[in-house]
Design an enzyme around this catalytic site. Structure first.
Site: not given
Ligand code: PLP
Length: 496
Positions: A111
């Protein structure tokens, strides 16, 4: 570049409006009106660049209200907060198999790739629109977004941020990261419920006319840092492009060769960015959607039926414990030939009945594969990758690795493949340590130390430091009280 709503193609926004508003007035998501194309010459240019330059280049193709220099300045600032020289290194684990490590940022999950950049884009967008209101960022998090948004927005002038997380839906480490958050403009509250409850509560506030009016009186406008915000999605396209460039410049592939991406998927933001990169011309063989036991996407891609009337599982990969993958709407818009009436129908049905059905014959989904891994598969992937490749996976990435192994066995597809690695294993130290060492450690601090000793993998400083920080945010509320909590936080801020 103009932007339109997935539920009304005639509702037009600018890029700056898309970033400030987050979601369209009609409840639809805001999408680019076309895909800019990266041709061979452009790809050659991109190969010569470092990561912030590549990011600025991709962003400038979508955000023409910004100069390239502005975007480069934001990208340099954002990615200077990452450990190491390269914010998203591509690590070779086997011949033809690579990990794209997106977790070297301030909160150790992917993120950060977008949320370190979003505040710059948002503040500048408001300025460009002549908007002097204060921005209230509301976030519902399944664990990783919340912390990354708090870090991105902390003490950013003209902004206030409130994060809601499901009390029992996040890992101990994720919770500690959020409850110890510093900053003068940050608020955190636990919600009694799961992620979908938190997301539904936040969405309701965004579209609540009374809440909007009351905040407006206070000079405040809401915006979203959730992955539905265009300012989240756009920066994510860049690392797909960049990974392709890295494979070319390291001589692993020839420019023009197709590659596969495997993406651990929750809200469908990450893999959607991969799809956008593909639509821009990056040569992609397959985009492989990996889900955990909450395998609603696997069912949808195999049957066309999206049905949220099902059990919800809490897993080791909480950031993927999601039944309503918001960004899927953007994909459905594209693969149905931008049929906004159809999208309206599907999402009306989702709202009324908790499900919809799409005739797969009508949708162009050939680039996708979908699979899922249960908890045992996930543990096995962590153990196997450590034993065979000396590589430590976090549980989210392990879901992807497991789905990929099964895909490769079944198809014998030997295309060069990039697994998108989304979190540091230390963020989920207990589950990772227990899987690789076949142990039963449930104390986070001990698990971190044991994982270091057992694997020799480096632990990020920020994780080692957490235990020394005081807890600053203790609020836990019922999901019905989210709106009240927002106003309590806002008023508390005014008194200070
Ligand atoms: C948010 C997240 C995901 C999923 O990503 P999306 O964009 O919501 O599909 C997968 N792995 C981790 C560690 C995340 O923080």
């Amino acid at each position: 570049m103009k932007y339109i709503s997935t539920r009304n193609r005639n509702r037009v926004y600018t890029g700056a409006e898309a970033i400030v508003k987050g979601i369209s007035d009609d409840g639809g998501l805001i999408v680019p009106s076309s895909f800019p194309i990266i041709d061979g010459a452009k790809l050659d240019e991109l190969c010569e660049m470092d990561y912030p330059e590549r990011a600025a280049e991709v962003l400038s193709m979508y955000l023409d209200e910004f100069t390239r220099d502005e975007l480069l300045d934001y990208a340099r600032k954002a990615y200077s907060r990452f450990d190491g020289d390269d914010p998203c290194p591509l690590v070779k684990v086997e011949d033809g198999l690579f990990m794209l490590e997106l977790w070297h940022g301030p909160t150790y999950a992917f993120k950060d790739m977008a949320l370190t950049l979003l505040p710059y884009l948002m503040v500048a967008s408001k300025r460009k629109l002549g908007d002097t209101s204060k921005t209230l960022i509301l976030v519902a998090t399944s664990g990783d977004t919340g912390k990354a948004a708090l870090e991105g927005f902390k003490d950013v002038e003209g902004t206030e941020i409130i994060v809601f997380y499901p009390v029992k839906g996040v890992s101990a480490m994720q919770k500690l990261q959020m409850t110890t958050q510093e900053g003068g403009n940050v608020h955190v509250a636990g919600i009694k419920g799961n992620f979908d409850d938190a997301q539904t509560a936040v969405k309701a506030i965004f579209t609540d006319p009374d809440a909007i009016a009351e905040l407006k009186k206070k000079g405040i406008e809401m915006s979203s840092a959730n992955s539905i915000n265009w300012g989240r999605l756009a920066p994510q396209i860049a690392y797909y492009v960049s990974a392709y460039c890295d494979l070319v410049t390291s001589g692993e592939i020839e420019c023009g060769d197709k590659i596969n991406f495997v993406v651990p998927t929750g809200n469908f933001g990450n893999i959607l960015a991969g799809y956008y990169a593909y639509r821009m011309g990056i040569p992609v063989g397959k985009l492989i959607i990996a889900s955990n036991a909450n395998n609603i996407l696997t069912d949808f891609f195999n049957t066309g039926k999206y049905d949220t009337n099902r059990n919800f599982f809490k897993t080791m990969s909480p950031s993927m414990d999601i039944l309503v993958s918001s960004n899927l709407e953007r994909l459905l818009f594209e693969v149905t030939g931008r049929d906004d009436a159809k999208i309206r129908g599907l999402y009306d049905s989702l709202k009324k009945y908790g499900k919809f059905e799409l005739d797969l014959e009508d949708a162009d989904l050939g680039i996708f594969e979908a699979g899922w891994a249960d908890e045992e598969d996930t543990r096995e992937a962590m153990a196997n990758f450590f034993d065979l490749d000396d590589y430590v996976l976090d549980p989210h990435t392990a879901v992807a690795a497991s789905v990929y192994s099964e895909y490769a066995d079944e198809t014998q597809d030997e295309t060069t493949t990039v697994i998108v690695s989304t979190a540091s294993p230390y963020k989920f130290a207990c589950d990772v340590y227990n899987a690789v060492a076949d142990a039963h450690e449930d104390d986070v601090e001990k698990a971190v130390n044991k994982l270091m000793l057992f694997t020799g993998a480096e632990c990020p400083e920020g994780i080692l430091r957490l235990k020394h920080l005081p807890v600053r945010h203790n609020n836990v509320i019922a999901k019905e009280d989210a709106k009240r909590a927002v106003f309590a936080f806002v008023d508390e801020e005014k008194k200070d």
